[in-house]
Scaffold this motif. Structure first.
Motif, short mmCIF file in Angstrom:
data_model
loop_
_atom_site.label_atom_id
_atom_site.label_comp_id
_atom_site.label_asym_id
_atom_site.label_seq_id
_atom_site.Cartn_x
_atom_site.Cartn_y
_atom_site.Cartn_z
N LEU A 189 1.71 1.43 -0.20
CA LEU A 189 1.64 0.22 0.63
C LEU A 189 0.20 -0.26 0.76
N ILE A 206 0.12 -1.91 9.80
CA ILE A 206 1.54 -2.00 9.45
C ILE A 206 1.93 -0.84 8.54
N MET A 261 4.94 2.17 9.09
CA MET A 261 6.00 2.16 8.07
C MET A 261 6.13 3.51 7.40
N LEU A 268 7.84 5.80 9.81
CA LEU A 268 9.25 5.44 9.84
C LEU A 268 9.97 5.98 8.62
N PHE A 269 9.28 5.90 7.48
CA PHE A 269 9.86 6.42 6.24
C PHE A 269 10.11 7.92 6.36
#
Lengths: 319, 339
Positions: free
Chosen positions: B97, B107, B111, B114-115
């Motif tokens: 990312l 961000i 993320m 969360l992954f």
């Protein structure tokens, strides 16, 4: 027919058959003598590794240190031959003794303290791997005698490698152990229901130590077979045994809670893994895919076993 | 110190409070840490230099986070062999990312976490739905996660991360405190509050201590266990990110083959800290102290030139000694009727 399918090994054996036929149609070189020789050598080593885990699964535990035992024995085996000129036969006996002693020691700690085998063998993994690296400083031993190299790379006749011999001895030995010997029965009894086993007078401590000693012995055999096959005393031997040592017995229908194992099923589990690994190479697929397939195979086998358990439970209810 | 230990079933408190404290795991660890630190500080020049303290603190931060990740699932009486694989996968997603997609860090970091949580969800869902022990499920998933990650990344590292990442990993507060350690301390406080004061945290402990009783008292055990695995995934992802910040790159091999290198720190810290493998009891502060003890021992032994290859064997022996001492301690407590 249905009773045939209740055997643990029938399902995996069918999968093997379908895989062999399918792959050899798509890629005829799969059945070339050389390829069969390579395949059988891989199966021989992995079967002994799987048996080393199988005996611990039978007692309802797990052995994370299996690979560490094998690796330590492998480098000691070469080290005594290279540094002290010990003849291979004596070195073999030394290796077997180290593996058995390491297994017995970890079994002793597990049995006497009652701490979970997971933690003890995790500690054992680090200790034995650490000793391995401490001795070798991550450098391989190269002094493998020619006779040992020949054993690992020559065929008895046609595509049958010599490595098959220790595998057959170990497999028949384990089958005999679980089906005919008292200690094998004790191991399954302790794995199936520890309390019941204890109440019927089985010496739990001795049985656990026996199981781990046998596991260490088999790890030692596998480690030395790998030395013969690789022709070098690699300190990394054993690093990648963990997943496959569980995959094969589970595919072969072993119940992880203990008390139920199948040597024949484990054999076909090993064959399935070997065929898939080979097929990926033959079709030039990224070797890392093997990891994904192995993991998926474990989940698939666990699912099948679970389904069978539920079906058996329902049948029993219906009666 | 026992206050921070969250227990599903509050032990009977009639025993002597002081003796209980003195025999507690956390107190024993604190003494060991003090002794080890004192010995090394007096005998090894450079052990207490600001830079040495900074690296030790940084290592404590990362190892504690790995330990907390495992602790979150040990609560249920299960375990998660895939923590290392999840941590690396999350770090690689972060690298992809931040480097390849140019996603801004505020961000990319959430993320990646969360992954990690979603990989944990896969584990939890499979464990709950199949009813198979988490050992075998996570053994399979560690192979699958790691295999997919290596396949997609072609074993290449992301080593052109934004400079802020490396900068962050180097940040020192007061000249010697790693900012990574501060993050870990914040997470420790949050987790302590979580297990002690929130409904979900209490439910996790209850489901771990006695799943049937928890089910009968209206806890949806399946969901709670899945939540535990998600928490494990998120914490493992955070550990992976911290490691990335330290290295300055997201490297596929940073947790070894299949992420196996994390297994020892993951179990060492909680088990030293008194988390029960059978579930139902966690000790956040114990895990922190456990990781601190291991890190201080490792750094000290390295400075003494024991040789890094023997360190592994030493850590194994420490784990063995720790569980044996714990047995002994429980024996003493039981004899005196304290538990």
């Amino acid at each position: 027919m249905n009773r045939l399918f209740d055997n643990d090994w029938v399902g995996p054996a069918l999968v093997c058959l379908v895989a062999v036929v399918g792959i050899s149609i798509l890629q005829p070189s799969f059945l070339s003598p050389f390829n069969i020789l390579v395949l059988l050598s891989a199966i021989a080593v992995n079967m002994v590794i799987a048996l080393g885990q199988l005996v611990i699964i039978a007692i309802g535990q797990m052995n994370l240190a299996l690979g560490a035992f094998g690796g330590l024995v492998a480098i000691c085996f070469v080290a005594v031959m290279e540094l002290y000129g010990v003849p291979p036969v004596i070195a073999l006996l030394i290796g077997l003794a180290i593996g058995t002693a390491a297994g017995a020691a970890s079994g002793f700690v597990i049995a006497r303290t009652g701490i979970s085998a997971f933690i003890i063998t995790l500690a054992g993994l680090q200790i034995f791997k650490g000793i391995n690296l401490g001795i070798t400083e991550a450098q391989p031993f190269y002094g493998v005698p020619q006779s040992v190299k020949d054993f690992g790379n020559h065929a008895i006749f046609g595509p049958i490698p010599w490595l098959i011999v220790p595998m057959i001895i170990a497999s028949v030995g384990m089958w005999y152990l679980f089906n005919r010997l008292r200690i094998g029965r004790y191991i399954l009894a302790v794995g199936g229901n520890r309390t019941a086993a204890e109440l019927s007078g089985i010496n739990i401590t001795a049985t656990i130590i026996w199981a781990h000693a046998i596991s260490g012995l088999l790890a030692a055999i596998a480690g030395m077979m790998l030395v013969a096959r690789l022709q070098i005393g690699q300190p990394t031997i054993g690093d990648d045994w963990l997943i496959s040592s569980f995959a094969a017995p589970v595919i072969g229908g072993a119940v992880l809670a203990g008390g139920h194992v199948s040597v024949a099923g484990t054999f076909f589990g090993v064959v399935i893994i070997a065929i898939i690994t080979q097929a990926l190479v033959l079709f030039a697929i990224d070797p890392f895919v093997v990891q994904i397939v192995l993991g998926a195979l474990i989940l698939w086998a666990v699912g099948i076993n679970r389904y069978r358990e539920i079906r058996v439970a329902k049948l029993n209810e219906a009666r | 110190m026992t206050d921070v230990t969250a227990d599903a079933m509050p032990a009977r408190r009639q025993g002597s409070g002081l003796l209980r404290l003195l025999l507690s795991n956390e107190f024993g660890l604190a003494v060991l840490i003090a002794v080890a630190f004192g010995t090394f500080a007096l005998t090894l020049p450079g052990f207490t230099s600001p830079f040495s303290l900074f690296t030790i603190g940084r290592q404590i931060g990362i190892d504690t986070m790995i330990g907390l990740a495992m602790m979150a699932v040990i609560v249920t009486g299960g375990l998660d062999l895939s923590v290392g694989a999840i941590g690396v996968c999350a770090a690689m997603v972060f690298g992809w990312l931040a480097q390849a997609m140019g996603v801004p860090l505020p961000i990319a970091v959430p993320m990646a976490i969360l992954f990690g949580a979603s990989l944990g969800f896969i584990n939890g869902y499979a464990v709950v739905r199949s009813g198979v022990h988490s050992f075998i499920i996570t053994l399979a998933s560690m192979s699958i996660f790691f295999g997919i990650m290596i396949f997609l990344t072609k074993a290449q590292a992301f080593n052109q991360l934004p400079p802020e990442v490396t900068q962050f990993g180097k940040t020192r507060l007061f000249g010697m405190v790693s900012v990574l350690l501060v993050i870990t301390l914040v997470v420790c406080v949050a987790l302590s509050i979580f297990y002690r004061f929130t409904t979900l945290g209490r439910q996790m402990l209850a489901a771990g201590a006695n799943p049937r009783a928890a089910e009968l008292s209206g806890i949806r055990t399946g969901r709670v266990i899945t939540a535990c695995h998600m928490l494990t995934g998120a914490l493992a992802a955070l550990a992976g990110l911290m490691l990335t910040a330290r290295t300055g790159a997201a490297v596929p091999s940073m947790a070894g083959h299949l992420g196996q290198d994390w297994l020892l720190p993951a179990f060492l810290a909680p088990v030293l800290g008194g988390t029960l493998l059978s579930g139902g009891r966690v000790s956040v502060i114990g895990t922190l102290l456990g990781a601190a003890f291991v890190t201080i021992m490792t750094s000290g032994l390295l400075l003494m030139r024991v040789g890094e290859f023997w360190i592994l064997a030493c850590l194994g022996l420490i784990l063995l000694a720790a569980v044996l001492t714990d047995r002994l301690r429980q024996g003493v407590l039981r004899k005196r009727g304290l538990i």
